[in-house]
Write a protein that holds these residues in place. Structure first.
Motif, short mmCIF file in Angstrom:
data_model
loop_
_atom_site.label_atom_id
_atom_site.label_comp_id
_atom_site.label_asym_id
_atom_site.label_seq_id
_atom_site.Cartn_x
_atom_site.Cartn_y
_atom_site.Cartn_z
N GLY A 193 0.81 -1.21 0.00
CA GLY A 193 0.00 0.00 0.00
C GLY A 193 0.84 1.26 0.00
O GLY A 193 1.97 1.28 -0.49
N ASN A 194 0.27 2.32 0.60
CA ASN A 194 0.91 3.62 0.57
C ASN A 194 1.51 3.99 1.92
O ASN A 194 2.00 3.13 2.64
N SER A 195 1.46 5.28 2.26
CA SER A 195 2.13 5.78 3.47
C SER A 195 1.54 5.23 4.77
O SER A 195 2.24 5.21 5.79
N ILE A 196 0.29 4.78 4.74
CA ILE A 196 -0.30 4.20 5.95
C ILE A 196 0.45 2.93 6.33
O ILE A 196 0.81 2.72 7.49
N ILE A 197 0.70 2.09 5.35
CA ILE A 197 1.45 0.86 5.59
C ILE A 197 2.94 1.15 5.80
O ILE A 197 3.59 0.54 6.64
N ALA A 198 3.46 2.11 5.03
CA ALA A 198 4.89 2.42 5.12
C ALA A 198 5.27 3.05 6.45
O ALA A 198 6.46 3.08 6.81
N GLY A 199 4.29 3.55 7.21
CA GLY A 199 4.60 4.18 8.49
C GLY A 199 5.24 5.53 8.29
O GLY A 199 6.35 5.80 8.76
N TYR A 200 4.52 6.41 7.61
CA TYR A 200 5.01 7.75 7.26
C TYR A 200 5.64 8.46 8.46
O TYR A 200 5.04 8.58 9.53
N GLN A 201 6.89 8.88 8.31
CA GLN A 201 7.69 9.61 9.28
C GLN A 201 8.00 8.80 10.54
O GLN A 201 8.49 9.35 11.52
N LEU A 202 7.75 7.51 10.51
CA LEU A 202 8.05 6.66 11.66
C LEU A 202 9.12 5.66 11.29
O LEU A 202 9.40 5.42 10.11
#
Length: 226
Positions: free
Chosen positions: A52-61
Motif C-alpha cells: 500500500g501507501n504511506s499508511i502501511i509504510a509508516g510515514y515519518q516513523l
C-alpha cells in the motif's frame, strides 16, 4: 468515531491532498527510490505482504513502529509459521501500485493485504480508474498465487469533489471485496482518524500509538485467515 472527529480527519485529508498534488513529482521520485529498496523474502515460512501507501509504510516513523511490524511481532510471539513483509510506499496511487506489484510478486505471497486508493481520491482520479487498477492488482495476485488469501483495506475521502464522488469512492472497496470473495477491512483508519493525539501534525498519518490501534483492529480480521 464522532462526527466532529471524522470531520476533522476529512479536513486534514483534504489539506494533505492539496499538498500531495503540489508534490506529485517529488512523490514519483520517492516511489522510484524506495522501490529499489523493497526487501526480498528468502524464507520457508509463509509470507504476509502488506502492500500500500504511506499508511502501511509508516510515514515519518521507524518501520518497527508501523502496524505491519507490530503484527509481525504478534505473529512471532504466537509461534505462527508466517513472516510479515512491509511493501508500503508513500505517495503510491493505484496506478503506480499496479505497476509495482509485478515486482513485489516475484517473491512468495501467501496472504496479500491491499491498501491503496486514498491518493487517487485526493487527486480526483475517476473512481472507474481506481476500481480498474485495484481489480488488476487483485487479478495479478490471484494469477501468480492462486491459493493466496487477499485482504482489501477500505478508505474514505472528503467530499471536496462532491458528495456523489465521495460516496462512489467509498463503495469501491465493499463491491470489489464481494466480487472477488476477499476479506474486507471496512475502513483501515477506524478508531484513529480524526483523533488528534493518535495522528501526526498533518492530521492524517497515525502516530506510533495510532499504529498500535490499527494493528489491533487489523489483527482481529487477519488472525482467522492464518
Amino acid at each position: 468515531m464522532t462526527i466532529k472527529g471524522f470531520s476533522l480527519f476529512l479536513f486534514f485529508l483534504l489539506l494533505f491532498g492539496c499538498q500531495q498534488k503540489e508534490n506529485q513529482s517529488e512523490n514519483n521520485k520517492t516511489v522510484q527510490k524506495e522501490q529499489s529498496k523493497q526487501p526480498e523474502v528468502n524464507s520457508e515460512k509463509k509470507v504476509i505482504v502488506f502492500f500500500g501507501n504511506s499508511i502501511i509504510a509508516g510515514y515519518q516513523l521507524d518501520l518497527s513502529e508501523a502496524f505491519p511490524a507490530i503484527i509481525g511481532g504478534i505473529v512471532d510471539s504466537l509461534g505462527l509459521d508466517y513472516r510479515v513483509v512491509n511493501a508500503g510506499l508513500s505517495g503510491e496511487t493505484t496506478a503506480s501500485g499496479n505497476s509495482r506489484v509485478d515486482w513485489v510478486l516475484k517473491n512468495k505471497v501467501d496472504v496479500f493485504v491491499l491498501e491503496l486508493g486514498a491518493n487517487d481520491g485526493l487527486r480526483g482520479i475517476q473512481t472507474t480508474e481506481t476500481r480498474k487498477n485495484l481489480q488488476s492488482i487483485i487479478d495479478k495476485v490471484k494469477n501468480k498465487y492462486p491459493s493466496a488469501k487477499i485482504v482489501l483495506a477500505g478508505m474514505q475521502i472528503p467530499p471536496n469533489l462532491g458528495q456523489e464522488y465521495a460516496n462512489d469512492f467509498k463503495t469501491i472497496y465493499p463491491e470489489l471485496a464481494e466480487k472477488n470473495n476477499t476479506t474486507l477491512i471496512p475502513f483501515i483508519l477506524e478508531g484513529v482518524a480524526g483523533i488528534p493525539e493518535l495522528n501526526l501534525d498533518d492530521g492524517i498519518h497515525p502516530t506510533p500509538e495510532g499504529h498500535k490501534i490499527l494493528a489491533e483492529n487489523i489483527w482481529g480480521i487477519l488472525k482467522p485467515l492464518l
